[in-house]
Scaffold this motif. Sequence first.
Motif, PDB file in Angstrom:
ATOM      1  N   CYS A 105      38.408 -28.538  16.084  1.00  0.00           N
ATOM      2  CA  CYS A 105      39.504 -27.591  15.853  1.00  0.00           C
ATOM      3  C   CYS A 105      40.563 -27.669  16.946  1.00  0.00           C
ATOM      4  O   CYS A 105      41.689 -27.193  16.752  1.00  0.00           O
ATOM      5  CB  CYS A 105      38.960 -26.167  15.742  1.00  0.00           C
ATOM      6  N   LEU A 129      44.898 -27.051  17.216  1.00  0.00           N
ATOM      7  CA  LEU A 129      45.419 -26.132  18.226  1.00  0.00           C
ATOM      8  C   LEU A 129      46.397 -26.830  19.163  1.00  0.00           C
ATOM      9  O   LEU A 129      47.434 -26.264  19.543  1.00  0.00           O
ATOM     10  CB  LEU A 129      44.268 -25.534  19.030  1.00  0.00           C
ATOM     11  N   ARG A 130      46.098 -28.063  19.547  1.00  0.00           N
ATOM     12  CA  ARG A 130      46.993 -28.792  20.438  1.00  0.00           C
ATOM     13  C   ARG A 130      48.359 -29.010  19.791  1.00  0.00           C
ATOM     14  O   ARG A 130      49.408 -28.764  20.403  1.00  0.00           O
ATOM     15  CB  ARG A 130      46.388 -30.149  20.792  1.00  0.00           C
ATOM     16  N   SER A 140      50.296 -25.764  19.286  1.00  0.00           N
ATOM     17  CA  SER A 140      50.749 -25.243  20.575  1.00  0.00           C
ATOM     18  C   SER A 140      51.925 -26.052  21.112  1.00  0.00           C
ATOM     19  O   SER A 140      52.884 -25.491  21.655  1.00  0.00           O
ATOM     20  CB  SER A 140      49.595 -25.239  21.580  1.00  0.00           C
ATOM     21  N   SER A 197      51.961 -20.293  24.482  1.00  0.00           N
ATOM     22  CA  SER A 197      51.553 -21.614  23.998  1.00  0.00           C
ATOM     23  C   SER A 197      51.088 -22.481  25.159  1.00  0.00           C
ATOM     24  O   SER A 197      50.180 -23.306  25.010  1.00  0.00           O
ATOM     25  CB  SER A 197      52.714 -22.292  23.262  1.00  0.00           C
ATOM     26  N   SER A 232      47.647 -21.572  26.025  1.00  0.00           N
ATOM     27  CA  SER A 232      46.682 -22.210  25.124  1.00  0.00           C
ATOM     28  C   SER A 232      46.220 -23.538  25.696  1.00  0.00           C
ATOM     29  O   SER A 232      45.032 -23.888  25.609  1.00  0.00           O
ATOM     30  CB  SER A 232      47.312 -22.421  23.744  1.00  0.00           C
ATOM     31  N   LEU A 275      41.617 -16.991  21.759  1.00  0.00           N
ATOM     32  CA  LEU A 275      41.428 -18.413  21.483  1.00  0.00           C
ATOM     33  C   LEU A 275      39.967 -18.816  21.624  1.00  0.00           C
ATOM     34  O   LEU A 275      39.472 -19.678  20.884  1.00  0.00           O
ATOM     35  CB  LEU A 275      42.286 -19.244  22.440  1.00  0.00           C
ATOM     36  N   LEU A 316      42.511 -26.310  11.023  1.00  0.00           N
ATOM     37  CA  LEU A 316      42.646 -26.795  12.395  1.00  0.00           C
ATOM     38  C   LEU A 316      41.885 -28.093  12.634  1.00  0.00           C
ATOM     39  O   LEU A 316      42.274 -28.896  13.493  1.00  0.00           O
ATOM     40  CB  LEU A 316      42.153 -25.724  13.377  1.00  0.00           C
TER      41      LEU A 316
END
Length: 434
Positions: free
Chosen positions: A43, A47-48, A51, A92, A95, A327, A346
């Motif tokens: 996932c 997310l990367r 972000s 972000s 994250s 997160l 994701l």
Amino acid sequence: MSQTDSQHLRKGPLKYLLVFSAYSNFNKIFYINTKENPAVISCLHGLRVLSMTWVVWGHGYMFLLGVTKNVVGATVLVDEVIEQIIGNATFSVDSFFFMSGLLVAYGVMREHKRAGRVNWIMYYVHRFIRLAPPIALTAGAMATVARFALVGPYGPHVERGIVESCKNYWWADTLFCLPQCWYTGVDTQIYVILPLIFIPLLWRPKIGLPWMGIMTVVSFVIPTVIFAVYNAVPALFFAANDRVRGHLPEAVVSSERLPRRVLGGAADLQGVGQEEALLGWLLAALVACLVIFGVANYNTTDHPDLMPPAVSVIYGGFSRGAWALALLWVVFACHTGYGGPINTFLSHPSWQPLSRLTYTMFLTTIPVQFVYSGAVFLPLYLDHLNKIVETCGYLFIGGLLAILLSLMTEGPVLGLEKLLIRRPGRGEEPKKAE
């Protein structure tokens, strides 16, 4: 060339040259692995990318304000929802701090489990090898060829602020002459002290777990105290306050980001029940919404209220860690089978190529934005559609440059590292990288 000949070359002396193969490294970047691997937190790919998109979108508003013709009038274009998403785009970056801490802890724990020890010298050497070459090449490009693109009326301003900095000060601090490398600076500071948290956990888990809990609490307390002592306000884009923001010491920046790395390192990926999973998702969504939209009355361009000191201290001290907690649940749930459609989204394999490019895109997209502001002739007008179109352009051009930067630095350097430096317990490293 037959497959046998290819395998022979990879095992012979020419293997040291093959790591520079743009063809092979390009295939590695765009390889998509559709097989599930429990050792991979899949996932994180989505997310990367999301972000990084948020980072670039937020920077589009921030960096080009100096060349925007309707800054005052543009305030009427902003509503509360979009305003908070733009103004809080700094989360972000948090994250990435969280994901960095999570992956460092995950890698250290796996290496200790496989080899029975951790090579702490290589822990730091790998860090430098991983970060320095792409930054050095980007800084070199900004110090030399970038100036030829700065032909617009704001070109001299950009050249004085960015190009001259890289040209004059690269020798003093190669890692941090680029504006965006404040992140690598803070991340490196925290990276240096993380073994103080990991070592007790690896050697004496009964001592290490309480120690990690104490450090997590401390990581919340330190920024809260600093915000109170310096009478500061959180770094919100639109926030109004009757106190001067001033320049806080670097300790504020580092300590404010510490909860993300500590909480990332504290993730324990084990299963929970269905009821607990539902409650976890509800709480994570609530916390994330409170972080982004909770201080909308203070973080607005439309007659904002003055932020009281108590709100500044509480929000400034706890919001970053609270975002990391949200997160943490997302990763925890997705990796343990409680992510549902969110995990499906994701963890989709199509994120993988862009996910591998996020570090080099972090280095290339901001120079593209600065060069654009120094090259454009037409007046720029701030509205959301223009910013979305600009963001797509930044991601596309920055992505192409990121591929080139990765082929010239990341692929060859990391390939040579694997050939020249044998790290214990790293036989499965290529599989882990997928």
